[in-house]
Scaffold this motif. Structure first.
Motif, short mmCIF file in Angstrom:
data_model
loop_
_atom_site.label_atom_id
_atom_site.label_comp_id
_atom_site.label_asym_id
_atom_site.label_seq_id
_atom_site.Cartn_x
_atom_site.Cartn_y
_atom_site.Cartn_z
N CYS A 64 -4.75 1.39 5.77
CA CYS A 64 -4.26 2.37 6.75
C CYS A 64 -4.35 1.75 8.15
N VAL A 65 -3.38 0.93 8.49
CA VAL A 65 -3.36 0.27 9.81
C VAL A 65 -2.10 0.71 10.56
N SER A 66 -1.85 0.13 11.75
CA SER A 66 -0.86 0.74 12.63
C SER A 66 0.59 0.40 12.28
N ARG A 67 0.90 -0.88 12.31
CA ARG A 67 2.31 -1.30 12.36
C ARG A 67 2.68 -2.25 11.22
N ASP A 68 3.97 -2.54 11.11
CA ASP A 68 4.48 -3.41 10.04
C ASP A 68 3.73 -4.75 10.01
N GLU A 69 3.62 -5.39 11.20
CA GLU A 69 3.00 -6.73 11.21
C GLU A 69 1.53 -6.66 10.82
N ASP A 70 0.87 -5.53 11.13
CA ASP A 70 -0.55 -5.38 10.77
C ASP A 70 -0.69 -5.25 9.24
N VAL A 71 0.21 -4.50 8.62
CA VAL A 71 0.17 -4.33 7.16
C VAL A 71 0.38 -5.69 6.49
N LEU A 101 8.35 -6.47 1.11
CA LEU A 101 7.73 -7.78 1.36
C LEU A 101 6.30 -7.80 0.84
N ALA A 102 5.55 -6.72 1.12
CA ALA A 102 4.16 -6.64 0.66
C ALA A 102 4.10 -6.69 -0.86
N ALA A 103 5.00 -5.94 -1.51
CA ALA A 103 5.01 -5.92 -2.98
C ALA A 103 5.31 -7.32 -3.53
N VAL A 111 -0.56 -8.42 -8.89
CA VAL A 111 -1.15 -7.22 -8.32
C VAL A 111 -0.03 -6.24 -7.98
N ALA A 112 -0.20 -4.98 -8.35
CA ALA A 112 0.85 -3.98 -8.12
C ALA A 112 0.69 -3.37 -6.72
N PHE A 113 1.80 -2.91 -6.18
CA PHE A 113 1.79 -2.35 -4.82
C PHE A 113 2.46 -0.98 -4.84
N LEU A 114 1.86 -0.04 -4.11
CA LEU A 114 2.50 1.27 -3.91
C LEU A 114 2.64 1.51 -2.42
N ASP A 115 3.84 1.87 -1.93
CA ASP A 115 3.92 2.37 -0.56
C ASP A 115 3.63 3.88 -0.65
N CYS A 116 2.58 4.28 0.08
CA CYS A 116 2.04 5.64 -0.04
C CYS A 116 1.90 6.29 1.31
N PRO A 117 2.93 6.34 2.16
CA PRO A 117 2.73 7.00 3.45
C PRO A 117 2.37 8.47 3.25
N VAL A 118 1.73 9.01 4.28
CA VAL A 118 1.19 10.38 4.18
C VAL A 118 1.63 11.21 5.37
N SER A 119 1.59 12.51 5.19
CA SER A 119 1.84 13.44 6.28
C SER A 119 0.79 14.55 6.21
N GLY A 120 0.45 15.09 7.37
CA GLY A 120 -0.55 16.17 7.40
C GLY A 120 -1.56 15.97 8.51
N GLY A 121 -1.39 14.88 9.27
CA GLY A 121 -2.19 14.68 10.46
C GLY A 121 -3.65 14.35 10.18
N VAL A 122 -4.38 14.23 11.27
CA VAL A 122 -5.81 13.91 11.19
C VAL A 122 -6.53 15.02 10.42
N GLU A 123 -6.05 16.26 10.60
CA GLU A 123 -6.67 17.40 9.89
C GLU A 123 -6.52 17.22 8.37
N GLY A 124 -5.33 16.79 7.96
CA GLY A 124 -5.07 16.58 6.52
C GLY A 124 -5.90 15.43 5.97
N ALA A 125 -6.09 14.38 6.80
CA ALA A 125 -6.91 13.24 6.35
C ALA A 125 -8.36 13.69 6.18
N LYS A 126 -8.83 14.53 7.09
CA LYS A 126 -10.23 15.00 7.01
C LYS A 126 -10.44 15.91 5.80
N SER A 127 -9.46 16.78 5.56
CA SER A 127 -9.66 17.76 4.48
C SER A 127 -9.18 17.25 3.12
N GLY A 128 -8.58 16.06 3.09
CA GLY A 128 -8.11 15.51 1.81
C GLY A 128 -6.90 16.23 1.27
N THR A 129 -6.08 16.78 2.16
CA THR A 129 -4.93 17.59 1.73
C THR A 129 -3.60 16.97 2.14
#
Ligand code: NAP
Length: 285
Positions: A64-71, A101-103, A111-129
Motif C-alpha cells: 500500500c504505497v503512493s504511486r506507480d513508480e513506488d509500487v 508490469l508488476a504481474a 509468484v501470482a499478483f492481484l491488483d486489489c485497489p480499495v475504496s472507503g477511505g481511512v475510515e474503511g481501512a480502520k474498520s476493515g470495511t
C-alpha cells in the motif's frame, strides 16, 4: 497465510492492524522506520529490515504505497527473495499498466499478483470495511480471499490483471464529481446564510446523500481538511484516468479536468497534503 504489509501510511496502517486482529500479520515494513516501529509496538510483530526480507517470510505480501513508480520499486525488491507460490496483492491506486508490469515481474518467480485497489477511505481501512476491486485469476483470489476479508467488507473480482485498477479509475472519476457537487452545493448554502450543520444532516438523509457528505461535510465547513485522502494522491489518480481516456473513443472527462485544475491551484498554494475536501477552500463564500 503468513502476511506482510509494505507501506504503513493512512491506509496501510489500518490494514495492518486489522490483519493483526485476525491473526494473519507476520511482519511489516515502511520506508520511514518510525511508522513500522509504532505499529510493531501495538502488535508485537517484529518489523522487517527491508521489503526483500519481508517477502522472504511471507506467503502473502500486501503493498500500500503512493504511486506507480513506488509500487514497481517495491515489486522489484520483493522479487529478489519472494518464495515461489507466494501471492503479492497491491492495494495502492495505480494504472492498469503498472499492474500488468508488476504481474510480469513476479510471474518470472512463479509468484501470482492481484491488483486489489480499495475504496472507503481511512475510515474503511480502520474498520476493515473497504470495498476491494480485484484484477487477477480466480484461483489466486480464492487462495488469498480469507485473509483479504480481514481488511475488506466486500471483495469483487472484476476480471484479469489490470481490471481492478480500471474499476478503481471509475471510482476515482466518480469521487471527483461528488467532490465538485458537494463543495459547490455547500458553498451555495453557506452564501444563503443557512444553518449548515442542519443542512448537512437533512440532505444526507435524502436523495443527495453520499459518503463524502457524511464523512467530510462538517469537517470542510469547519475548515478542517487534515484527515483522509491527500488531494495530491487524487490528482495522481485523475491523471491516470485522463491518460486511459485518451485511448477511448467519444469519452470526455470534464469533471476530471476541472478537478485537476482545482487540485493544481491548491498544490501551488501548499495544500497538497490536505484531504480532497480542501476544494471547498476555492468555493466557500
Ligand atoms: P499516505 O498516507 O501518503 O502513505 C503512503 C505510503 O507509501 C507511506 O507508507 C509511504 O512511506 C509509502 N511510500 C511512498 N513512496 C514510497 C517508496 N518509493 N518506497 C516505499 N514506500 C513508499 O497515503 P495513503 O492515503 O495511505 O495512500 C496509499 C495508497 O492508497 C495510494 O495509492 C492511494 O491513492 C490509495 N488510497 C488512498 C485512500 C485514502 O483515502 N487515503 C483510499 C483508497 C486508496 P513513508 O511513510 O516513508 O512516506
Amino acid at each position: 497465510m503468513k502476511t506482510g504489509v509494505i507501506g504503513l501510511g493512512a491506509m496501510g496502517s489500518g490494514m495492518a492492524l486489522n490483519l493483526h486482529k485476525a491473526g494473519h500479520l507476520q511482519t511489516l515494513w515502511n520506508r520511514t522506520p518510525g511508522k513500522a516501529k509504532a505499529l510493531a509496538g501495538q502488535t508485537n510483530v517484529i518489523p522487517a529490515e527491508s521489503p526483500a526480507d519481508l517477502a522472504a517470510e511471507c506467503d502473502l505480501v500486501i503493498i500500500c504505497v503512493s504511486r506507480d513508480e513506488d509500487v514497481l520499486e517495491m515489486v522489484e525488491q520483493i522479487a529478489l527473495s519472494v518464495n515461489s507460490g507466494a501471492i503479492v496483492a497491491d492495494t495502492s491506486t495505480v494504472s492498469s499498466e503498472t499492474a500488468k508490469l508488476a504481474a510480469a515481474i513476479l510471474a518470472k518467480k512463479d509468484v501470482a499478483f492481484l491488483d486489489c485497489p480499495v475504496s472507503g477511505g481511512v475510515e474503511g481501512a480502520k474498520s476493515g470495511t473497504l470495498a476491494m476491486m480485484v484484477g487477477g485469476d480466480p484461483e489466486t483470489l480464492a487462495r488469498a480471499e480469507a485473509v483479504l476479508a480481514s481488511i475488506a467488507g466486500s471483495i469483487t473480482l472484476i476480471g484479469p490483471t489490470g481490471s481492478g485498477q480500471a474499476c478503481k479509475a471509475v471510482n476515482q472519476i466518480m469521487c471527483a464529481g461528488v467532490n465538485q457537487g458537494v463543495t459547490e452545493a455547500l458553498a451555495f448554502g453557506e452564501a444563503m446564510g443557512l444553518d449548515m450543520a442542519k443542512v448537512v444532516d437533512v440532505v444526507a438523509k435524502g436523495a443527495a446523500g453520499n459518503w463524502f457528505l457524511d464523512h467530510r461535510g462538517k469537517t470542510m465547513l469547519a475548515d478542517d481538511n487534515k484527515i483522509g485522502f491527500k488531494l495530491s494522491l487524487h490528482h495522481k489518480d485523475l491523471t491516470i484516468c485522463k491518460a486511459m481516456a485518451k485511448d477511448l473513443d467519444n469519452i470526455s472527462l470534464p469533471l476530471v479536468n476541472q478537478t485537476l485544475e482545482h487540485y493544481e491551484l491548491l498544490m501551488d498554494q501548499g495544500y497538497g497534503n490536505e484531504d480532497i475536501s480542501a476544494v471547498y477552500r476555492l468555493k466557500r463564500p
